[in-house]
Write a protein that holds these residues in place. Sequence first.
Motif, PDB file in Angstrom:
ATOM      1  N   THR A  97      -2.564  -0.706  -1.075  1.00 17.35           N
ATOM      2  CA  THR A  97      -4.171  -0.036  -0.790  1.00 17.35           C
ATOM      3  C   THR A  97      -4.683  -0.658   0.336  1.00 17.35           C
ATOM      4  O   THR A  97      -4.160  -1.977   0.932  1.00 17.35           O
ATOM      5  N   ASN A  98      -5.649  -0.225   0.843  1.00 12.79           N
ATOM      6  CA  ASN A  98      -6.530  -0.763   2.261  1.00 12.79           C
ATOM      7  C   ASN A  98      -6.584  -2.044   2.091  1.00 12.79           C
ATOM      8  O   ASN A  98      -6.572  -3.241   2.976  1.00 12.79           O
ATOM      9  N   ALA A  99      -7.411  -2.696   0.689  1.00 13.51           N
ATOM     10  CA  ALA A  99      -7.797  -3.812   0.499  1.00 13.51           C
ATOM     11  C   ALA A  99      -6.600  -4.869   0.441  1.00 13.51           C
ATOM     12  O   ALA A  99      -6.726  -5.955   0.993  1.00 13.51           O
ATOM     13  N   ASN A 110      -6.021  -7.851   3.190  1.00 14.38           N
ATOM     14  CA  ASN A 110      -6.059  -9.110   2.672  1.00 14.38           C
ATOM     15  C   ASN A 110      -4.818  -9.849   2.696  1.00 14.38           C
ATOM     16  O   ASN A 110      -4.587 -10.906   2.177  1.00 14.38           O
ATOM     17  N   SER A 111      -3.798  -9.184   3.260  1.00 14.04           N
ATOM     18  CA  SER A 111      -2.443  -9.982   3.364  1.00 14.04           C
ATOM     19  C   SER A 111      -2.021 -10.116   4.933  1.00 14.04           C
ATOM     20  O   SER A 111      -2.432  -9.680   5.840  1.00 14.04           O
ATOM     21  N   GLN A 161       5.446   4.840  -2.623  1.00 17.09           N
ATOM     22  CA  GLN A 161       4.545   4.884  -1.667  1.00 17.09           C
ATOM     23  C   GLN A 161       3.154   5.305  -1.928  1.00 17.09           C
ATOM     24  O   GLN A 161       2.768   6.252  -1.709  1.00 17.09           O
ATOM     25  N   PRO A 162       2.568   4.386  -2.835  1.00 15.44           N
ATOM     26  CA  PRO A 162       1.313   4.615  -3.299  1.00 15.44           C
ATOM     27  C   PRO A 162       0.055   4.972  -2.380  1.00 15.44           C
ATOM     28  O   PRO A 162      -0.773   5.926  -2.867  1.00 15.44           O
ATOM     29  N   ARG A 163       0.081   4.427  -1.400  1.00 11.68           N
ATOM     30  CA  ARG A 163      -1.034   4.787  -0.442  1.00 11.68           C
ATOM     31  C   ARG A 163      -0.886   6.521  -0.188  1.00 11.68           C
ATOM     32  O   ARG A 163      -2.162   7.078   0.045  1.00 11.68           O
ATOM     33  N   LEU A 164       0.181   7.064  -0.174  1.00 12.43           N
ATOM     34  CA  LEU A 164       0.263   8.347  -0.118  1.00 12.43           C
ATOM     35  C   LEU A 164      -0.672   9.525  -0.902  1.00 12.43           C
ATOM     36  O   LEU A 164      -1.409  10.298  -0.428  1.00 12.43           O
ATOM     37  N   ALA A 165      -0.644   8.787  -2.135  1.00 12.82           N
ATOM     38  CA  ALA A 165      -1.429   9.734  -2.959  1.00 12.82           C
ATOM     39  C   ALA A 165      -2.878   9.506  -3.058  1.00 12.82           C
ATOM     40  O   ALA A 165      -3.909   9.855  -3.580  1.00 12.82           O
ATOM     41  N   ARG A 166      -3.174   8.389  -2.279  1.00 14.00           N
ATOM     42  CA  ARG A 166      -4.657   7.785  -1.730  1.00 14.00           C
ATOM     43  C   ARG A 166      -4.976   8.246  -0.734  1.00 14.00           C
ATOM     44  O   ARG A 166      -6.290   8.082  -0.240  1.00 14.00           O
ATOM     45  N   THR A 167      -4.503   9.217   0.094  1.00 13.66           N
ATOM     46  CA  THR A 167      -4.746   9.731   1.424  1.00 13.66           C
ATOM     47  C   THR A 167      -5.351  10.891   1.446  1.00 13.66           C
ATOM     48  O   THR A 167      -4.500  11.875   1.210  1.00 13.66           O
ATOM     49  N   LYS A 168      -6.615  11.173   1.548  1.00 12.49           N
ATOM     50  CA  LYS A 168      -7.122  12.607   1.374  1.00 12.49           C
ATOM     51  C   LYS A 168      -6.456  13.678   2.038  1.00 12.49           C
ATOM     52  O   LYS A 168      -6.195  14.741   1.835  1.00 12.49           O
ATOM     53  N   MET A 169      -6.039  13.338   3.337  1.00  6.99           N
ATOM     54  CA  MET A 169      -5.308  14.325   4.289  1.00  6.99           C
ATOM     55  C   MET A 169      -3.950  14.771   3.666  1.00  6.99           C
ATOM     56  O   MET A 169      -3.723  15.963   3.644  1.00  6.99           O
ATOM     57  N   ILE A 170      -3.278  14.023   2.969  1.00  4.92           N
ATOM     58  CA  ILE A 170      -2.108  14.200   2.320  1.00  4.92           C
ATOM     59  C   ILE A 170      -2.291  15.032   0.857  1.00  4.92           C
ATOM     60  O   ILE A 170      -1.680  15.894   0.822  1.00  4.92           O
ATOM     61  N   THR A 171      -3.208  14.478   0.142  1.00  7.16           N
ATOM     62  CA  THR A 171      -3.469  15.102  -1.138  1.00  7.16           C
ATOM     63  C   THR A 171      -4.000  16.502  -1.212  1.00  7.16           C
ATOM     64  O   THR A 171      -3.716  17.232  -1.851  1.00  7.16           O
ATOM     65  N   ALA A 172      -4.872  16.660  -0.114  1.00  4.29           N
ATOM     66  CA  ALA A 172      -5.428  17.996   0.263  1.00  4.29           C
ATOM     67  C   ALA A 172      -4.322  18.960   0.609  1.00  4.29           C
ATOM     68  O   ALA A 172      -4.559  20.142   0.522  1.00  4.29           O
ATOM     69  N   SER A 173      -3.329  18.370   1.325  1.00  2.17           N
ATOM     70  CA  SER A 173      -2.407  19.486   1.965  1.00  2.17           C
ATOM     71  C   SER A 173      -1.156  19.636   1.031  1.00  2.17           C
ATOM     72  O   SER A 173      -0.490  20.870   1.235  1.00  2.17           O
ATOM     73  N   SER A 174      -0.629  18.532   0.387  1.00  2.52           N
ATOM     74  CA  SER A 174       0.766  18.718  -0.261  1.00  2.52           C
ATOM     75  C   SER A 174       0.466  19.603  -1.527  1.00  2.52           C
ATOM     76  O   SER A 174      -0.473  19.532  -2.089  1.00  2.52           O
ATOM     77  N   LYS A 175       1.597  20.380  -1.972  1.00  2.00           N
ATOM     78  CA  LYS A 175       1.619  21.310  -2.928  1.00  2.00           C
ATOM     79  C   LYS A 175       2.501  20.756  -3.995  1.00  2.00           C
ATOM     80  O   LYS A 175       2.414  21.297  -5.139  1.00  2.00           O
TER      81      LYS A 175
END
Length: 192
Positions: free
Chosen positions: A38-40, A44-45, A86-100
């Motif tokens: 995640t971003n956090a 933080n790493s 790759q969990p950030r993919l499911a948290r990235t608006k551009m990707i979630t709004a575009s993927s079918k």
Amino acid sequence: MSTVTIHPATPDRFADVQHALSGGGDGKSCQCQWWTLTNAEFSNSSADQRKDMLEDEISAGPPPALIAYIDDQPAGWVRVGPRTRQPRLARTKMITASSKESFDDDSVWAISCFVVRREHRGSGTSSALLDAAVDYARQHGARVIEGYPIDTAADKTSSNSLFVGALSTFLDAGFTIVDQPKPTRAVVAMTV
């Protein structure tokens, strides 16, 4: 003429992974953990902690990436694997709004990160890595492969921004555009 070979990033190749990631750009500091945290968590790493995370990920298997070798020297890297890893993919608006595709489907794979050492840029290494990543995904049960590249024809792009790949490289490999949510960004897919 240089010989290009490509191998999975396995524990015995971790020194080669580090060499491939350290040839310019953000690979050395990111350690290809951007899409796994995640971003956090990422903020933080430290780079050393991300290096340890990558080593743990590679040791646990299956290989999360492929390494390109030019004349037996590590020259590049591509992350390829199920989107669920790759969990950030499911948290990235551009990707979630575009993927079918459903984000909990292990048969949907993503090619999400490229690193090519500075001295090998412009040599076709990214294309070779992408072709190998498609073959690897196909051999390991992918039904659909996605990518999230930059359209370099739309605007000037820094080499660091190209970690997601160039749209032209994906199109040349047979991917189709699913959506272009920004003038410089696309979501592409290939059914295998």
